[in-house]
Design an enzyme around this catalytic site. Structure first.
Site, PDB file in Angstrom:
ATOM      1  N   CYS A   1       0.845  -1.187   0.000  1.00  0.00           N
ATOM      2  CA  CYS A   1       0.000   0.000   0.000  1.00  0.00           C
ATOM      3  C   CYS A   1       0.885   1.242   0.000  1.00  0.00           C
ATOM      4  O   CYS A   1       2.002   1.243   0.540  1.00  0.00           O
ATOM      5  CB  CYS A   1      -0.952  -0.007   1.196  1.00  0.00           C
ATOM      6  SG  CYS A   1      -0.172   0.244   2.792  1.00  0.00           S
TER       7      CYS A   1
ATOM      8  N   CYS B   1       2.145   2.685   3.435  1.00  0.00           N
ATOM      9  CA  CYS B   1       3.284   1.984   4.042  1.00  0.00           C
ATOM     10  C   CYS B   1       4.595   2.359   3.350  1.00  0.00           C
ATOM     11  O   CYS B   1       5.626   2.531   4.007  1.00  0.00           O
ATOM     12  CB  CYS B   1       3.070   0.475   3.978  1.00  0.00           C
ATOM     13  SG  CYS B   1       1.806  -0.142   5.108  1.00  0.00           S
TER      14      CYS B   1
ATOM     15  N   CYS C   1      41.413  23.802  -2.742  1.00  0.00           N
ATOM     16  CA  CYS C   1      42.231  24.573  -1.798  1.00  0.00           C
ATOM     17  C   CYS C   1      43.722  24.392  -2.040  1.00  0.00           C
ATOM     18  O   CYS C   1      44.536  25.009  -1.346  1.00  0.00           O
ATOM     19  CB  CYS C   1      41.888  24.193  -0.361  1.00  0.00           C
ATOM     20  SG  CYS C   1      42.326  22.488   0.086  1.00  0.00           S
TER      21      CYS C   1
ATOM     22  N   CYS D   1      53.553   7.325   6.892  1.00  0.00           N
ATOM     23  CA  CYS D   1      52.222   7.416   7.477  1.00  0.00           C
ATOM     24  C   CYS D   1      51.795   6.057   8.005  1.00  0.00           C
ATOM     25  O   CYS D   1      52.418   5.041   7.737  1.00  0.00           O
ATOM     26  CB  CYS D   1      51.214   7.899   6.431  1.00  0.00           C
ATOM     27  SG  CYS D   1      51.041   6.754   5.038  1.00  0.00           S
TER      28      CYS D   1
ATOM     29  N   CYS E   1      28.157   9.102  24.541  1.00  0.00           N
ATOM     30  CA  CYS E   1      29.038   7.972  24.801  1.00  0.00           C
ATOM     31  C   CYS E   1      30.203   7.936  23.822  1.00  0.00           C
ATOM     32  O   CYS E   1      30.081   8.311  22.659  1.00  0.00           O
ATOM     33  CB  CYS E   1      28.242   6.675  24.718  1.00  0.00           C
ATOM     34  SG  CYS E   1      29.191   5.191  25.095  1.00  0.00           S
TER      35      CYS E   1
END
Length: 291
Positions: free
Chosen positions: A33, A36, A128, A146, A186
């Site tokens: 439908c 829904c 940039c 790195c 948290c």
């Protein structure tokens, strides 16, 4: 005037809906439908992180996905714009030849040299003009070295980039590298994209740490973001659930062992055959007896 009595069963609301109030998905031909679908699509956009929106029926055999035109029909305009933006961000994250500029004020899409994915290679930002490493997103310098999975860098006044910052507001998931923003709350983070749980401060894996013991010692001690009482209450709940399951298993195990002969007897075909023969004989004697 003829009334259309044709109805179609919707698997979402579990009701029979008039056919004009339903819609069939093009990719899998499943029908739901409209009401829904208008509720399902916005929820899928919010929780999907830009991924494909699949058919809401978990038993769909074709595993259909909604078309852009269907998403536009069942979602408000702002949700459609959000979905398009998330999908674009996801496409950049999954493309090994593309990378986001690590300068937060820029966040332009940069292009990595093909064949160098994951290797320390300088990447110039076309917007940039900052040059950064495609592996760790750190500023590229002579003799650059790195390490993978560093937190997202915060712009500094000197170079436009900064090193690792445990108090950074935005970081990357250590598994899928999706950008995550933490405003408050948290420190145990759950990535919506890959469902990985990790510590916000040190990015350590917390998938198996149900008691959150990671925050009892080390550099992240007492940094969970909750009071000690709430942490103890959380652990008490977890222990209670485990004890409850253990008690149920211990109580039901002897009962199952005692009942196992009866269960086997009920399942046993020879016994069932004998019982059926006895019943037939009794029925036959009853029918043969004079009235």
């Amino acid at each position: 005037m003829e009334v259309d009595n044709n109805t179609i069963y919707c698997k979402l609301c579990l009701t029979d809906c008039p056919e004009p109030e339903t819609s069939t998905l093009c990719s899998c031909e499943c029908t739901f439908c409209v009401q829904c679908l208008r509720q399902y699509v916005p929820l899928a956009i919010k929780g999907g992180a830009g991924g494909a929106i699949t058919c809401p029926d978990p038993a769909c055999k074709n595993t259909g996905t909604l078309l852009d035109s269907e998403i536009t029909s069942f979602a408000p305009g702002d949700q459609v714009e959000l979905y398009q933006r998330l999908r674009f961000e996801r496409s950049v994250q999954l493309d090994p030849n593309k990378a986001w500029c690590p300068v937060l004020d820029c966040q332009a899409v940069c292009y990595v040299t093909p064949g160098t994915e994951g290797k320390p290679t300088p990447v110039p930002c076309p917007t940039c003009h900052v040059v950064f490493c495609c592996a760790c997103r750190g500023p590229w310098e002579d003799g650059h070295s790195c390490s993978q999975h560093q937190p997202l860098m915060i712009p500094s006044e000197d170079s436009g980039l900064a090193g690792t910052d445990t108090d950074a507001v935005i970081k990357q998931c250590p598994v899928c590298n999706v950008y995550i923003e933490r405003n408050q709350g948290c420190a145990q983070m759950l990535c919506k994209n890959c469902k990985h749980t990790f510590c916000w401060y040190c990015l350590q894996n917390l998938d198996g740490d149900i008691f959150l013991r990671h925050y009892d010692k080390g550099p992240c001690r007492n940094k969970l973001g909750h009071s000690r009482a709430s942490v103890m209450w959380n652990r008490t709940q977890v222990v209670g659930i485990l004890l409850g399951v253990s008690i149920i298993v211990l109580v039901t195990s002897p009962l199952l062992l005692l009942a196992s002969p009866c269960i086997l007897c009920c399942v046993c075909k020879p016994c069932n055959a004998k019982m059926s023969k006895k019943i037939k004989r009794k029925d036959k004697k009853t029918s043969d007896s004079p009235a």
